[in-house]
Each structure stands twice: as C-alpha cells, then as structure tokens.
Design a protein around this motif. Structure first.
Motif, mmCIF file in Angstrom:
data_model
loop_
_atom_site.group_PDB
_atom_site.id
_atom_site.type_symbol
_atom_site.label_atom_id
_atom_site.label_comp_id
_atom_site.label_asym_id
_atom_site.label_seq_id
_atom_site.Cartn_x
_atom_site.Cartn_y
_atom_site.Cartn_z
ATOM 1 N N VAL A 133 0.857 -1.191 0.000
ATOM 2 C CA VAL A 133 0.000 0.000 0.000
ATOM 3 C C VAL A 133 0.887 1.233 0.000
ATOM 4 O O VAL A 133 1.729 1.403 0.898
ATOM 5 N N ARG A 134 0.720 2.083 -1.012
ATOM 6 C CA ARG A 134 1.387 3.390 -1.031
ATOM 7 C C ARG A 134 0.393 4.429 -0.530
ATOM 8 O O ARG A 134 -0.723 4.523 -1.048
ATOM 9 N N HIS A 135 0.801 5.174 0.477
ATOM 10 C CA HIS A 135 -0.158 6.036 1.163
ATOM 11 C C HIS A 135 0.557 7.194 1.832
ATOM 12 O O HIS A 135 1.789 7.281 1.826
ATOM 13 N N THR A 136 -0.215 8.080 2.421
ATOM 14 C CA THR A 136 0.346 9.100 3.292
ATOM 15 C C THR A 136 0.000 8.747 4.733
ATOM 16 O O THR A 136 -0.917 7.965 4.993
ATOM 17 N N SER A 137 0.753 9.330 5.655
ATOM 18 C CA SER A 137 0.522 9.115 7.085
ATOM 19 C C SER A 137 0.507 10.491 7.737
ATOM 20 O O SER A 137 1.518 11.186 7.763
ATOM 21 N N ASP A 138 -0.641 10.880 8.245
ATOM 22 C CA ASP A 138 -0.847 12.264 8.682
ATOM 23 C C ASP A 138 -0.561 12.404 10.178
ATOM 24 O O ASP A 138 -1.238 11.782 11.007
ATOM 25 N N PRO A 139 0.416 13.230 10.574
ATOM 26 C CA PRO A 139 0.716 13.401 11.999
ATOM 27 C C PRO A 139 -0.229 14.357 12.717
ATOM 28 O O PRO A 139 -0.210 14.428 13.948
ATOM 29 N N VAL A 140 -1.034 15.096 11.974
ATOM 30 C CA VAL A 140 -2.017 15.976 12.599
ATOM 31 C C VAL A 140 -3.163 15.106 13.096
ATOM 32 O O VAL A 140 -3.723 14.314 12.339
ATOM 33 N N PRO A 141 -3.533 15.206 14.374
ATOM 34 C CA PRO A 141 -4.528 14.288 14.930
ATOM 35 C C PRO A 141 -5.840 14.293 14.154
ATOM 36 O O PRO A 141 -6.307 15.336 13.695
ATOM 37 N N ALA A 142 -6.409 13.119 14.011
ATOM 38 C CA ALA A 142 -7.721 13.000 13.383
ATOM 39 C C ALA A 142 -8.777 13.563 14.327
ATOM 40 O O ALA A 142 -8.717 13.359 15.539
ATOM 41 N N GLU A 143 -9.729 14.268 13.777
ATOM 42 C CA GLU A 143 -10.772 14.869 14.593
ATOM 43 C C GLU A 143 -11.576 13.783 15.309
ATOM 44 O O GLU A 143 -12.045 12.822 14.709
ATOM 45 N N GLY A 144 -11.696 13.945 16.621
ATOM 46 C CA GLY A 144 -12.467 12.997 17.398
ATOM 47 C C GLY A 144 -11.780 11.672 17.654
ATOM 48 O O GLY A 144 -12.406 10.729 18.130
ATOM 49 N N ARG A 145 -10.480 11.568 17.343
ATOM 50 C CA ARG A 145 -9.747 10.322 17.545
ATOM 51 C C ARG A 145 -8.546 10.552 18.452
ATOM 52 O O ARG A 145 -7.960 11.625 18.467
ATOM 53 N N GLU A 146 -8.163 9.506 19.171
ATOM 54 C CA GLU A 146 -7.018 9.550 20.053
ATOM 55 C C GLU A 146 -5.912 8.677 19.491
ATOM 56 O O GLU A 146 -6.161 7.641 18.895
ATOM 57 N N GLY A 147 -4.671 9.076 19.723
ATOM 58 C CA GLY A 147 -3.538 8.215 19.431
ATOM 59 C C GLY A 147 -3.016 8.334 18.013
ATOM 60 O O GLY A 147 -3.440 9.163 17.218
ATOM 61 N N GLY A 148 -2.062 7.463 17.709
ATOM 62 C CA GLY A 148 -1.334 7.533 16.449
ATOM 63 C C GLY A 148 -0.050 8.315 16.660
ATOM 64 O O GLY A 148 0.643 8.156 17.670
ATOM 65 N N TRP A 149 0.287 9.153 15.706
ATOM 66 C CA TRP A 149 1.472 9.999 15.853
ATOM 67 C C TRP A 149 1.290 10.960 17.021
ATOM 68 O O TRP A 149 0.211 11.526 17.215
ATOM 69 N N VAL A 150 2.352 11.158 17.777
ATOM 70 C CA VAL A 150 2.416 12.181 18.830
ATOM 71 C C VAL A 150 3.407 13.237 18.367
ATOM 72 O O VAL A 150 4.570 12.919 18.085
ATOM 73 N N ARG A 151 2.958 14.486 18.283
ATOM 74 C CA ARG A 151 3.853 15.558 17.864
ATOM 75 C C ARG A 151 4.606 16.103 19.073
ATOM 76 O O ARG A 151 4.013 16.591 20.026
ATOM 77 N N THR A 152 5.924 15.995 19.026
ATOM 78 C CA THR A 152 6.778 16.504 20.082
ATOM 79 C C THR A 152 7.269 17.897 19.699
ATOM 80 O O THR A 152 6.956 18.414 18.620
ATOM 81 N N THR A 153 8.054 18.523 20.577
ATOM 82 C CA THR A 153 8.549 19.870 20.273
ATOM 83 C C THR A 153 9.454 19.894 19.050
ATOM 84 O O THR A 153 9.588 20.932 18.405
ATOM 85 N N ASP A 154 10.064 18.741 18.730
ATOM 86 C CA ASP A 154 11.019 18.739 17.610
ATOM 87 C C ASP A 154 10.810 17.587 16.641
ATOM 88 O O ASP A 154 11.680 17.301 15.831
ATOM 89 N N GLY A 155 9.658 16.909 16.714
ATOM 90 C CA GLY A 155 9.478 15.791 15.787
ATOM 91 C C GLY A 155 8.249 14.975 16.103
ATOM 92 O O GLY A 155 7.173 15.510 16.385
ATOM 93 N N LEU A 156 8.415 13.645 16.089
ATOM 94 C CA LEU A 156 7.283 12.737 16.243
ATOM 95 C C LEU A 156 7.651 11.530 17.097
ATOM 96 O O LEU A 156 8.814 11.129 17.180
ATOM 97 N N ALA A 157 6.627 10.960 17.716
ATOM 98 C CA ALA A 157 6.704 9.653 18.348
ATOM 99 C C ALA A 157 5.367 8.976 18.085
ATOM 100 O O ALA A 157 4.498 9.540 17.407
ATOM 101 N N MET A 158 5.183 7.772 18.590
ATOM 102 C CA MET A 158 3.927 7.046 18.380
ATOM 103 C C MET A 158 3.307 6.631 19.702
ATOM 104 O O MET A 158 4.014 6.288 20.651
ATOM 105 N N ALA A 159 1.970 6.645 19.739
ATOM 106 C CA ALA A 159 1.200 6.104 20.864
ATOM 107 C C ALA A 159 -0.044 5.450 20.276
ATOM 108 O O ALA A 159 -1.060 6.099 20.060
ATOM 109 N N ASN A 160 0.044 4.153 19.992
ATOM 110 C CA ASN A 160 -0.986 3.466 19.206
ATOM 111 C C ASN A 160 -1.964 2.643 20.030
ATOM 112 O O ASN A 160 -2.859 2.006 19.461
ATOM 113 N N GLN A 161 -1.817 2.614 21.330
ATOM 114 C CA GLN A 161 -2.717 1.817 22.161
ATOM 115 C C GLN A 161 -4.017 2.579 22.407
ATOM 116 O O GLN A 161 -3.967 3.780 22.707
ATOM 117 N N ALA A 162 -5.187 1.977 22.257
ATOM 118 C CA ALA A 162 -5.388 0.564 22.037
ATOM 119 C C ALA A 162 -5.646 0.262 20.559
ATOM 120 O O ALA A 162 -5.369 -0.834 20.082
#
Length: 536
Positions: A138-167
C-alpha cells in the motif's frame, strides 16, 4: 498471532497464474464481490467489534516513511504486508483510517480498493485461496495531525514525532491488522533530514545517507502487536549502556535534557535485573526509554522502547521512589502485555494488573511502601470500580468517541488486587512459580484469561475456577483471603483522598490514590490527576 510453521518463511511464494478457464472463474468471483458494498469487518473483539480482520495471519510488516522535516505535514509511506491466508478471500480488509491511499498491489498486481468505516477494503485481481502467501503493498500518506475525534497515532513533540498506538490507533499511522491477536515481525525504515535522529522498535539494521537525508532501518527479532509500534523522529541524543547478560540498552532523549535525565536512565539495568529475579530473563533483544518532549497524559510500554513524558523526570514535584516505580511499570509490560499479549482486549487486566503489581512490589521493596496498604485501599474502592468499569476480566465497552476509556481503575489496581488475592489463596511460593511459568509458556504468543486460570490451577494443584469466577467476573468484590476485616467502602464514604480522581476525556483513569503519590500539575486542557493516572 499463533505462529505456525508457515509463518517461519521470510518472503511469500508468488502464486502461479492458473489455466485460462480457472482464471475466468476467479475473475467472475471477484466481479460478483465487487458488485456488493464494501463493509468493515472485525475479528469479533467484544470491546472493539470492527478492529482486526479475519481471513489471514500477518507474518511481517515492512514500513517505510519519508519525514519531510516538519511534524505538521503528511509523511509519504509504503506499507508492505506478508500474510498467510486462512480462508478463501475475494476481498482483503485492512484497518486504516487517517491517510490518503495512492495505490494498492496484491502479489505485484494492481488491486482495486475502497474505504468502509475505518477499513481499507482491497479487491485483488485474482481471488486469494486459503493456505497461500500473499503480499499486499500500500502506497499512502501518514498524517501526523490528529484526526478529529480520535485519540492516538502519531504524537507531535517539540522537535518531531513519536507514536502512541494503544489501544486501536496503529491504523491511524499505517494500514494493518490492528488487533493484538495478530502479532508479526516488523522492519521499519524512516528517511529524515540529516539533523534528525530516528529510533524504532528492535535493533538497528542500517543507516544510509543521501543528498541531505538519512534513512534509518530497524528490525524486531520477536513478533509484536501493532499497538506496540514505536518510531521516534527528532533532534535527539541516543544514550547507550549495557544491561544484564550484555543486553544493549539505548535511551532516546531530547539533547538539551541529556544531563538532567542521565541519573534516571542509569537505573534501568538494575531495574531489569530486579524484574529478571522475579519472573525470568528479559524477553527481547534490547530495551530503553524514549523521553518525549510532549505532554501526553500517559506513559506507554511500546515494545523495546517505552514512551515517557520528559516532564515526569525533570519536574522536582515527584519523589524518586514514585518515578522509579513508574519506570518499572512500563518495564514489567515487556513481559506482561508485550511478550505475552492479550488475545482480546477483555484480557487487558493481564497486562495492566501485572504491571501495576510489579510497580507496587518494587515500591514496597525499594522504598518501604507496603503492598498491603495499597491493596487494602484498592479493596475499599473495588466495588465502585466494578460498578463504573465492569469486573477486571469483563470490562465495560469504551465510552463513545474515547477508545482509551477502557483503561479504568478496574484493570489497574483492581486487577492487581486479584493477583494479591490469588497470592493469599495459593501462597507466595506457588504464586511466584505461576508468574515465571506464565511468561515462559506464552512467550512471543498471545494468551487469554482462561489460559491464566488453567495455568494457576495447574501450579496450585487444585481447581481455581470458583475462586477466579468471583474475583474476575463478579459484580461485587469477594472476601479477601486472610483479611476478613477488609470491607468495601460505600461510594458516599469515599473522599478524593481515598480513591483515584475521575478522569478527563483525554486521559486514562487515575490508578494511584492521592495519598500514595503526588498530583501532577494540571495541564491547560486536562483535569488534575495523580501522576500515573494514565500509565498503560
């Protein structure tokens, strides 16, 4: 995922083209399927009905991301999935809900695709028969801006990104079979500007520089649930040290806080040794802490690289014993939840109850904070927790629009209370044998509450079904073995200093009473809460 002999292969074998008559038949089947509406599927999880997908076992993920240098722009990505089919498939469903799909291939051939709910529904050129390998790209994009009404996925830090995918948020980052019952191996590649550092689950497998960018590759050596995926991108420093048995320990910290964090990080090897003395050898190829310069409201046990808020360590309001016990909570998850993963989300108590247990045991042994006192307080609140969140092994469904609300007190201290009762019932020696046997028998696998009950009965040498029925599924908390004086407290008698505070819509519930741990400062968008309120 239950590993089978088939999943030992590293790459799928390409299916041969069938004879013309059979090909015509297969195409006809696909056309019939394509004429019916695409629908979201699921693996039947009681708490997350549409999470995961039937018909295949994923053996491996290959994730490739291109980070543009700013954490508000979509990443370009390619996700390649190798899976073994367990049914005849005219369509293949993946979980994916927060990106643009550009193209899909199945075994190298272009495939049609549609969306249905939070599923990406793929119609391959040829139907895929049961008992075959398939490769989905699958070729796709991955959006770090939070989805409206959703929690988790990419976490935007002061200088980049991390992940928090639970649950259930890995599929906000990449297409996947987003359920812990289907564990798989991972290769993760990230291309980022040269000034950024990238670290992910597993061990480094190569670094290549080209034209102002660097591509970092990491591979796991043990299967992993999608919710435990971690990628750190930022202006970070990676600190290296050695744990027991030569275990490589690497921590990822914001460079400006390197000196301030080092006294905490150097404690990790001894904490690993402490856990090994309790339950056996550390189950993975490496470990470390990712100190995210972000306010998340939780800490998270992402496999081999646990996610922490940097402020937990740099704000002096927290006593050292408390911070160290939280470090042990996430470390304990590497055995309980990561190596031995829940078959369903109703088995969550096995993760959080055990992590809370070892957090409390560490505080008792290292800081003279009696386990008995904590468990007595939990017993007093247990009936209220069961009424609000369900019994530990039959938690209530998450609140609408807030999937992380399954992380309630009933699966933290409420579940640790079950373990305390079990130790009281079967004795300390048998309980300690059970803990070691559990993580050894189900290492790199998934397991259920029924598996734990069965093993406990085996170790104890007697049927414990009746004991567990009340403690895991009862509306009321059973009498505590050895403590007939312990009584549940009526809700009206529980004050804010006796029981965990209520939780806001952006965090998991408080799990340590305010008489046991300090209250962390209130963020502008969150209610005040105990420091480990959202430890997962």
């Amino acid at each position: 995922m239950l590993l089978t002999p088939h999943s030992r292969a590293t790459t799928p074998t390409r299916r041969r083209r069938t004879a013309a008559a059979l090909l015509t038949s297969a195409v006809s089947v696909c056309l019939v399927a394509a004429s019916t509406p695409a629908v979201p599927l699921g693996v039947g999880d009681r708490l997350f009905p549409h999470l995961g997908n039937p018909g295949y076992d994923v053996a491996s993920y290959d994730l490739s991301f291109i980070y543009p240098g700013g954490n508000s722009e979509p990443l370009r990505a390619v996700t390649t999935i190798d899976a073994w089919t367990t049914a005849d498939l005219d369509r293949v469903n993946l979980d994916f809900a927060h990106g643009t799909v550009e193209s899909v291939e199945v075994d190298g051939d272009p495939a049609q695709f549609h969306t249905a709910g939070e599923d990406l529904v793929i119609t391959p050129e040829d139907s895929v028969s049961d008992g075959n390998w398939m490769r989905i790209t699958v070729r796709h994009t991955s959006d770090p801006v939070p989805a409206e009404g959703r929690e988790g996925g990419w976490v935007r830090t002061t200088d980049g990104l991390a992940m928090a995918n639970q649950a259930d948020a890995a599929h906000l980052v990449f297409p996947c079979n987003d359920h812990p019952s289907d564990k798989a191996m991972f290769t993760i590649r990230v291309t980022a500007p040269d000034e950024d550092t990238v670290v992910a689950n597993g061990l480094p497998a190569g670094v290549e520089k080209s034209g102002g960018t660097t591509t970092w590759t990491y591979r796991t050596q043990h299967p992993m649930a999608t919710e435990l995926t971690q990628v750190s991108i930022g202006r970070s420093t990676v600190l290296h040290r050695t744990g027991p048995h030569g275990l490589p320990v690497r921590d990822v910290v914001p460079t400006e806080y390197r000196k301030a964090l080092e006294p905490w990080l150097e404690k990790t090897p001894a904490q690993i040794t402490w856990m090994e003395n309790k339950v056996g050898r550390y189950p993975f190829e490496t470990y470390g802490l990712l100190m995210a310069d972000a306010t998340t409201g939780f800490e998270l046990e992402t496999q081999t690289l646990s996610l922490f808020e940097r402020e937990l360590f740099t704000e002096p309001v927290y006593p050292p014993w408390y911070v160290e016990s939280i470090m042990v909570h996430e470390l304990a998850h590497q055995w309980f939840g990561n190596s031995v993963s829940p078959r369903t989300w109703s088995d969550l108590w096995l993760n959080e109850g055990h992590a809370t247990w070892y957090e409390a045991l560490y505080a008792e042994e290292q800081a003279d904070k009696p386990m008995r006192d904590r468990m007595k307080a939990a017993y007093g609140a247990s009936d209220r927790w069961r009424a609000a969140g369900g019994p530990p092994a039959a938690p209530k469904a998450p609140d609408a629009g807030r999937k992380t609300s399954i992380f309630r007190p009933n699966v933290y201290d409420g579940a640790a209370l079950v373990l305390y009762a079990l130790r009281q019932e079967i004795g300390r020696p048998a309980f300690e044998r059970l803990e070691r046997a559990w993580v050894e028998r189900y290492r790199d696998d998934t397991a259920t509450t029924a598996d734990f009950v069965r093993l406990a009965s085996e170790i104890a040498g007697r049927d414990l079904d009746g004991f567990f029925q009340g403690w895991l599924y009862g509306e009321k908390t059973p009498p505590m073995p050895g403590h007939p004086d312990w009584k549940p407290q009526a809700p009206a008698k529980i004050s804010q200093t006796q029981a965990p505070a209520t939780f806001s819509q952006t965090q998991a519930p408080a799990k340590i009473s305010q008489t046991q741990a300090p209250v962390r400062p209130q963020a502008s968008v969150r209610q005040a809460r105990p420091a480990k309120a959202a430890a997962r």
